[in-house]
Design a protein around this motif. Structure first.
Motif, PDB file in Angstrom:
ATOM      1  N   GLY A 174       0.827  -1.217   0.000  1.00  0.00           N
ATOM      2  CA  GLY A 174       0.000   0.000   0.000  1.00  0.00           C
ATOM      3  C   GLY A 174       0.856   1.260   0.000  1.00  0.00           C
ATOM      4  N   HIS A 175       1.937   1.256   0.783  1.00  0.00           N
ATOM      5  CA  HIS A 175       2.859   2.405   0.791  1.00  0.00           C
ATOM      6  C   HIS A 175       3.526   2.573  -0.557  1.00  0.00           C
ATOM      7  N   LEU A 176       3.871   1.466  -1.193  1.00  0.00           N
ATOM      8  CA  LEU A 176       4.533   1.521  -2.487  1.00  0.00           C
ATOM      9  C   LEU A 176       3.600   2.074  -3.563  1.00  0.00           C
ATOM     10  N   LYS A 177       2.314   1.744  -3.479  1.00  0.00           N
ATOM     11  CA  LYS A 177       1.368   2.254  -4.462  1.00  0.00           C
ATOM     12  C   LYS A 177       1.115   3.742  -4.289  1.00  0.00           C
ATOM     13  N   SER A 178       1.343   4.283  -3.088  1.00  0.00           N
ATOM     14  CA  SER A 178       1.108   5.713  -2.863  1.00  0.00           C
ATOM     15  C   SER A 178       2.260   6.581  -3.378  1.00  0.00           C
ATOM     16  N   VAL A 179       3.368   5.980  -3.729  1.00  0.00           N
ATOM     17  CA  VAL A 179       4.509   6.732  -4.241  1.00  0.00           C
ATOM     18  C   VAL A 179       4.334   6.947  -5.733  1.00  0.00           C
ATOM     19  N   TYR A 180       4.552   8.203  -6.178  1.00  0.00           N
ATOM     20  CA  TYR A 180       4.443   8.536  -7.596  1.00  0.00           C
ATOM     21  C   TYR A 180       5.785   9.069  -8.066  1.00  0.00           C
ATOM     22  N   VAL A 181       6.331   8.463  -9.097  1.00  0.00           N
ATOM     23  CA  VAL A 181       7.632   8.859  -9.623  1.00  0.00           C
ATOM     24  C   VAL A 181       7.445   9.302 -11.061  1.00  0.00           C
ATOM     25  N   GLU A 182       7.976  10.479 -11.383  1.00  0.00           N
ATOM     26  CA  GLU A 182       7.910  10.985 -12.745  1.00  0.00           C
ATOM     27  C   GLU A 182       9.342  11.176 -13.235  1.00  0.00           C
ATOM     28  N   SER A 183       9.653  10.588 -14.374  1.00  0.00           N
ATOM     29  CA  SER A 183      11.006  10.731 -14.907  1.00  0.00           C
ATOM     30  C   SER A 183      10.931  11.232 -16.331  1.00  0.00           C
ATOM     31  N   LYS A 184      11.974  11.993 -16.708  1.00  0.00           N
ATOM     32  CA  LYS A 184      12.050  12.529 -18.055  1.00  0.00           C
ATOM     33  C   LYS A 184      13.391  12.136 -18.650  1.00  0.00           C
ATOM     34  N   ASP A 185      13.387  11.784 -19.912  1.00  0.00           N
ATOM     35  CA  ASP A 185      14.615  11.436 -20.608  1.00  0.00           C
ATOM     36  C   ASP A 185      15.167  12.705 -21.244  1.00  0.00           C
ATOM     37  N   THR A 186      16.293  13.223 -20.718  1.00  0.00           N
ATOM     38  CA  THR A 186      16.847  14.484 -21.204  1.00  0.00           C
ATOM     39  C   THR A 186      17.522  14.328 -22.554  1.00  0.00           C
ATOM     40  N   THR A 187      18.032  13.144 -22.871  1.00  0.00           N
ATOM     41  CA  THR A 187      18.754  12.982 -24.128  1.00  0.00           C
ATOM     42  C   THR A 187      17.806  13.000 -25.312  1.00  0.00           C
ATOM     43  N   THR A 188      16.640  12.414 -25.219  1.00  0.00           N
ATOM     44  CA  THR A 188      15.711  12.417 -26.350  1.00  0.00           C
ATOM     45  C   THR A 188      15.031  13.765 -26.479  1.00  0.00           C
ATOM     46  N   ALA A 189      14.848  14.482 -25.387  1.00  0.00           N
ATOM     47  CA  ALA A 189      14.211  15.789 -25.465  1.00  0.00           C
ATOM     48  C   ALA A 189      15.132  16.801 -26.145  1.00  0.00           C
ATOM     49  N   SER A 190      16.441  16.709 -25.913  1.00  0.00           N
ATOM     50  CA  SER A 190      17.359  17.673 -26.508  1.00  0.00           C
ATOM     51  C   SER A 190      17.602  17.405 -27.984  1.00  0.00           C
ATOM     52  N   THR A 191      17.528  16.141 -28.418  1.00  0.00           N
ATOM     53  CA  THR A 191      17.772  15.818 -29.824  1.00  0.00           C
ATOM     54  C   THR A 191      16.487  15.681 -30.611  1.00  0.00           C
ATOM     55  N   GLY A 192      15.358  15.808 -29.967  1.00  0.00           N
ATOM     56  CA  GLY A 192      14.084  15.690 -30.659  1.00  0.00           C
ATOM     57  C   GLY A 192      13.677  14.251 -30.895  1.00  0.00           C
ATOM     58  N   GLY A 193      14.350  13.296 -30.285  1.00  0.00           N
ATOM     59  CA  GLY A 193      14.006  11.894 -30.392  1.00  0.00           C
ATOM     60  C   GLY A 193      14.449  11.273 -31.699  1.00  0.00           C
ATOM     61  N   THR A 194      15.296  11.926 -32.471  1.00  0.00           N
ATOM     62  CA  THR A 194      15.708  11.370 -33.756  1.00  0.00           C
ATOM     63  C   THR A 194      16.788  10.331 -33.606  1.00  0.00           C
ATOM     64  N   GLU A 195      17.680  10.505 -32.654  1.00  0.00           N
ATOM     65  CA  GLU A 195      18.784   9.560 -32.476  1.00  0.00           C
ATOM     66  C   GLU A 195      18.476   8.640 -31.312  1.00  0.00           C
ATOM     67  N   ALA A 196      18.797   7.388 -31.496  1.00  0.00           N
ATOM     68  CA  ALA A 196      18.535   6.428 -30.420  1.00  0.00           C
ATOM     69  C   ALA A 196      19.607   6.531 -29.350  1.00  0.00           C
ATOM     70  N   THR A 197      20.853   6.761 -29.740  1.00  0.00           N
ATOM     71  CA  THR A 197      21.934   6.876 -28.764  1.00  0.00           C
ATOM     72  C   THR A 197      22.515   8.277 -28.875  1.00  0.00           C
ATOM     73  N   ALA A 198      22.021   9.165 -28.057  1.00  0.00           N
ATOM     74  CA  ALA A 198      22.501  10.548 -28.075  1.00  0.00           C
ATOM     75  C   ALA A 198      23.646  10.702 -27.097  1.00  0.00           C
TER      76      ALA A 198
END
Length: 184
Positions: free
Chosen positions: A57-81
């Protein structure tokens, strides 16, 4: 004379006294402290795989949001930035932006300090002074350099005489029959 007598009384019957000390019963070790807590419970494989509802129950109450900085800076065109540089990471994060010190960059891509005390030179100024004295020694005399940059005349003369970054000297080998590498 007194030292000899003292030594004789100190060493009298030394072996017997040593054997007597060695043959004495050894002192017992101090008893261990009794713990009042519960004994440690060994964890078995079964207890690891059992479901624990309160923890779930404690684990379900935790909310984690993550963002991928490498795809955001390259526009998602390259797989390995490539990873962003430290300065780019600091500039994107507003909390870390205030920690970053921005020093003006000089021509040699070195950070130049903003205030320089009298009698001191930056690396850029020192190279400029040495170069100008090397190319125009009649115009840039040690007296003029010392006056313009607020330097000590004795130190300025010593630096101009002994610090020569623009001269390359080739040392000839002692043996004329030795193999040489041609620079051309």
């Amino acid at each position: 004379m007194g030292a000899r007598v003292a030594r004789m009384t100190r060493n009298f019957n030394l072996e017997n006294r040593a054997f007597r000390e060695i043959s004495k019963e050894k002192p017992r070790a101090a008893p261990r402290h009794e713990s009042k807590g519960a004994p440690l419970v060994e964890v078995s494989d079964e207890s690891i795989h059992q479901r624990n509802d309160p923890l779930l129950g404690h684990l379900k109450s935790v909310y984690v949001e993550s963002k991928d900085t490498t795809t955001a800076s390259t526009g998602g065109t390259e797989a390995t930035a490539a990873e962003p540089s430290k300065e780019e990471t600091l500039c994107k994060n507003p909390d870390l932006r205030s920690l970053m010190v921005s020093l003006p960059k000089g021509p040699y891509d070195l950070a130049e300090p903003s205030n320089i005390p009298k009698g001191k030179l930056t690396l850029t100024e020192a190279l400029k002074v040495l170069g100008s004295h090397h190319h125009q020694p009649q115009t840039w005399t040690p007296e003029k350099i010392a006056q313009e940059y607020s330097l000590d005349l004795k130190d300025t003369k010593a630096v101009l005489e002994f610090f020569i970054p623009f001269r390359v000297e080739l040392i000839q080998p002692k043996n004329n029959g030795a193999k040489r590498i041609n620079a051309s």
